[in-house]
Motif scaffolding. Sequence first.
Motif, PDB file in Angstrom:
ATOM      1  N   ARG A   1      11.929  17.488   8.981  1.00 14.08           N
ATOM      2  CA  ARG A   1      11.028  18.275   9.825  1.00 14.08           C
ATOM      3  C   ARG A   1      11.523  18.231  11.262  1.00 14.08           C
ATOM      4  N   ARG A   2      11.973  17.066  11.672  1.00 14.86           N
ATOM      5  CA  ARG A   2      12.464  16.873  13.036  1.00 14.86           C
ATOM      6  C   ARG A   2      13.760  17.635  13.286  1.00 14.86           C
ATOM      7  N   ASP A   3      14.644  17.712  12.270  1.00 16.16           N
ATOM      8  CA  ASP A   3      15.914  18.406  12.491  1.00 16.16           C
ATOM      9  C   ASP A   3      15.806  19.909  12.268  1.00 16.16           C
TER      10      ASP A   3
ATOM     11  N   PRO B   1       0.630  17.653   4.401  1.00 20.56           N
ATOM     12  CA  PRO B   1       1.927  17.580   5.067  1.00 20.56           C
ATOM     13  C   PRO B   1       2.637  18.931   5.127  1.00 20.56           C
ATOM     14  N   MET B   2       2.382  19.804   4.142  1.00 20.00           N
ATOM     15  CA  MET B   2       3.016  21.129   4.156  1.00 20.00           C
ATOM     16  C   MET B   2       2.467  21.968   5.318  1.00 20.00           C
ATOM     17  N   ALA B   3       1.163  21.876   5.549  1.00 15.43           N
ATOM     18  CA  ALA B   3       0.556  22.605   6.660  1.00 15.43           C
ATOM     19  C   ALA B   3       1.088  22.076   7.993  1.00 15.43           C
ATOM     20  N   PHE B   4       1.339  20.767   8.051  1.00 12.33           N
ATOM     21  CA  PHE B   4       1.875  20.213   9.295  1.00 12.33           C
ATOM     22  C   PHE B   4       3.318  20.675   9.512  1.00 12.33           C
TER      23      PHE B   4
ATOM     24  N   PHE C   1      12.961  22.858   7.663  1.00 10.85           N
ATOM     25  CA  PHE C   1      11.558  22.796   7.245  1.00 10.85           C
ATOM     26  C   PHE C   1      11.377  22.877   5.729  1.00 10.85           C
ATOM     27  N   SER C   2      12.167  23.671   5.040  1.00 13.45           N
ATOM     28  CA  SER C   2      12.021  23.756   3.582  1.00 13.45           C
ATOM     29  C   SER C   2      12.437  22.438   2.932  1.00 13.45           C
ATOM     30  N   ASN C   3      13.470  21.801   3.452  1.00 12.67           N
ATOM     31  CA  ASN C   3      13.885  20.505   2.921  1.00 12.67           C
ATOM     32  C   ASN C   3      12.836  19.439   3.222  1.00 12.67           C
ATOM     33  N   ALA C   4      12.210  19.524   4.391  1.00  8.71           N
ATOM     34  CA  ALA C   4      11.124  18.595   4.719  1.00  8.71           C
ATOM     35  C   ALA C   4      10.016  18.709   3.681  1.00  8.71           C
ATOM     36  N   LYS C   5       9.666  19.933   3.321  1.00 12.79           N
ATOM     37  CA  LYS C   5       8.611  20.128   2.319  1.00 12.79           C
ATOM     38  C   LYS C   5       9.014  19.541   0.972  1.00 12.79           C
ATOM     39  N   TYR C   6      10.278  19.691   0.611  1.00  8.01           N
ATOM     40  CA  TYR C   6      10.754  19.094  -0.641  1.00  8.01           C
ATOM     41  C   TYR C   6      10.466  17.599  -0.639  1.00  8.01           C
TER      42      TYR C   6
ATOM     43  N   ALA D   1       2.988  24.048  10.877  1.00 11.12           N
ATOM     44  CA  ALA D   1       2.539  24.012  12.276  1.00 11.12           C
ATOM     45  C   ALA D   1       3.690  23.639  13.206  1.00 11.12           C
ATOM     46  N   CYS D   2       4.513  22.692  12.782  1.00  5.24           N
ATOM     47  CA  CYS D   2       5.667  22.296  13.603  1.00  5.24           C
ATOM     48  C   CYS D   2       6.674  23.438  13.697  1.00  5.24           C
ATOM     49  N   GLN D   3       6.893  24.123  12.590  1.00  3.29           N
ATOM     50  CA  GLN D   3       7.821  25.253  12.600  1.00  3.29           C
ATOM     51  C   GLN D   3       7.317  26.344  13.547  1.00  3.29           C
ATOM     52  N   ALA D   4       6.022  26.632  13.490  1.00  2.00           N
ATOM     53  CA  ALA D   4       5.439  27.634  14.389  1.00  2.00           C
ATOM     54  C   ALA D   4       5.542  27.188  15.846  1.00  2.00           C
ATOM     55  N   ALA D   5       5.334  25.886  16.089  1.00  2.00           N
ATOM     56  CA  ALA D   5       5.431  25.367  17.455  1.00  2.00           C
ATOM     57  C   ALA D   5       6.853  25.496  17.990  1.00  2.00           C
ATOM     58  N   VAL D   6       7.832  25.284  17.134  1.00  2.00           N
ATOM     59  CA  VAL D   6       9.226  25.432  17.548  1.00  2.00           C
ATOM     60  C   VAL D   6       9.500  26.890  17.926  1.00  2.00           C
ATOM     61  N   ARG D   7       8.973  27.815  17.128  1.00  2.00           N
ATOM     62  CA  ARG D   7       9.213  29.237  17.373  1.00  2.00           C
ATOM     63  C   ARG D   7       8.488  29.762  18.609  1.00  2.00           C
ATOM     64  N   THR D   8       7.231  29.339  18.771  1.00  2.00           N
ATOM     65  CA  THR D   8       6.384  29.954  19.792  1.00  2.00           C
ATOM     66  C   THR D   8       6.033  29.036  20.950  1.00  2.00           C
TER      67      THR D   8
END
Length: 150
Positions: A68-70, A116-119, A73-78, A122-129
């Motif tokens: 998630r940090r790197d 954790p998937m929603a988080f 995001f899809s791998n984080a969900k895995y 949320a992190c992905q959206a925060a990175v984008r926006t």
Amino acid sequence: MSDPAMRGKLEAATLDVAFAHAKVADRDMAHACLAGLWLVYDFLDESHRISQDVDTPTGSFWHGVMHRRDGDFSNAKYWFRRVGKHPVYVPLAEAATQLAMEHDALGVLPAGTWDPMAFVDACQAAVRTGKHAGFCRAVQQAEWELLFDH
């Protein structure tokens, strides 16, 4: 950005050194803590090498946090799917709900349970926006503290 001044100290932090003050009852948990410690100082590759070899829910948790940090995001969900239900999720849901109120971020995450998937989303959206980035950082801080305490 990683902290070069910490590299030598982290490299010296073997299980025997890092936990010299205590008897290690669970080597996997101790390795998971070391993966988290590398992550705290932004050494993602080193954290990854350790967490991918810890085949426990907590090892998968740290592995998911690292991805998630790197930004993978899809791998984080895995990896979060591999965690299953973790004991940290209950207090983390409580902390996230409180932090959502403090950061005007109600509705960013489902209230009452930890998802954790929603988080990750949320992190992905925060990175984008940039929206709710402070909230995501605060939740991540709570998450890490709870993981280390666990």
